[in-house]
Design a protein around this motif. Structure first.
Motif: not given
Length: 338
Positions: A1-6, A8-14
């Motif tokens: 579950m942690l990997r998808p959140l990371i 998603l966060l990386a997508t927002v930052v990018a």
């Protein structure tokens, strides 16, 4: 579950980083080329560009399937629809920015108001047409992503002839206005800024769309006219080739009027009036009656508004001069014994 959140966060930052970098690049390009209007206009594309980047990354990484715990097809299809809609939005913004840049660039080098109005009208109509085509194509592509649409495609094609006939009859008026709008845009019959007379009402063309024109009347009312009117009925266009007009003032005066003196007064008043363009003027006796003579004063102005105001001012000034200096020139009713 942690990997998808990371992810998603990386997508927002990018996404945010991409928007910021592109905006900074456009700012530097605008600073290096201050005479080029396209770079500031392209900065309006930042938001749709960020949507494109975000949806593309979500489509590739697929973190939503794991976070939402739903079948892969549902979020994948939603993200695909978002990507297609964002691409259409971005394309509309880019095309609009390009056309506005062309118009802004042309405004800096053009010195002919009539040609400038013609180009402005054509570019405005072209932007609306291209935007409509992009929206239609985008919606069509989005609908084709649904399997149901592909399944019924054969039956739709088989009934396309009947549907086309029915749609053509039902949308005859709308299609007529659409093609009339294209004819106005490229036929140079009426442009934004022209002074027209429609059904006896004078106004200035304020907006031209694919289906109607907005005419601003002298009292600031707006007259909405279908574009088909301007290709099917006669109308007056006072500024089609030249925005300048010849204004005239008619005075009924006594035969004792000193016409030469009045002609000199007219020239002096015009010389002091900023609305007169200095091109032409005249004062002539155009008719006579047993009791009066008809004197016509003519003068040119740059725009129809200036011509109307100049006519009012000259009439007032000439009547005031005759009243104060030559009262015998004003019409009188003579009575007496035969």
């Amino acid at each position: 579950m942690l990997r998808p959140l990371i992810t998603l966060l990386a997508t927002v930052v990018a996404t945010l980083a991409t928007g910021w970098l592109v905006d900074q690049a456009l700012q530097r390009a605008a600073a290096r080329h201050p005479d080029a209007p396209v770079w500031p206009l392209l900065r309006r594309c930042r938001v749709p560009l960020q949507f494109v980047v975000a949806s593309a990354l979500l489509l590739v990484a697929r973190p939503l399937e794991r976070i939402l715990d739903v079948p892969d097809a549902v979020p994948h299809h939603l993200v695909l629809l978002l990507l297609l809609a964002s691409l259409g939005w971005l394309t509309v913004r880019v095309v609009a920015a390009g056309l506005e840049a062309v118009l802004s660039r042309y405004e800096t080098v053009a010195d002919d108001p009539a040609r400038m109005q013609r180009v402005h009208t054509r570019i405005s109509m072209l932007r609306r047409v291209v935007s409509a085509v992009i929206v239609v194509v985008t919606v069509a592509v989005m609908l084709l992503t649904f399997s149901a649409m592909r399944t019924v495609g054969a039956s739709l094609l088989a009934s396309a002839g009947i549907i086309g006939i029915v749609a053509g009859i039902a949308a005859q008026s709308a299609l007529g206005n659409f093609f009339a709008g294209l004819q106005i845009a490229f036929g140079d019959t009426v442009r934004i800024g022209d002074t027209v007379v429609v059904d006896g009402q004078q106004g200035t063309v304020e907006e031209i769309t694919l289906t109607y024109l907005v005419v601003r009347l002298w009292d600031y009312r707006r007259l909405i006219v279908p574009v088909s009117y301007f290709v099917s009925k006669p109308f007056e266009n006072w500024t089609r080739r030249d925005p300048g007009l010849l204004a005239s003032v008619i005075l009924h005066l006594d035969h004792a009027t000193p016409v030469d003196r009045l002609r000199t007064v007219l020239h002096d008043r015009l010389a002091d009036n900023p609305r007169w363009d200095g091109a032409e003027w005249a004062l002539q006796v155009v008719d006579t009656t047993p009791s009066t003579m008809v004197v016509r004063a003519t003068m040119t102005a740059r725009t129809p508004d200036d011509a109307a105001l100049l006519r009012f001012e000259v009439r007032e000034q000439l009547v005031a001069h005759l009243r104060d200096h030559h009262p015998e020139a004003l019409p009188r009713l003579r009575t007496g014994e035969a």
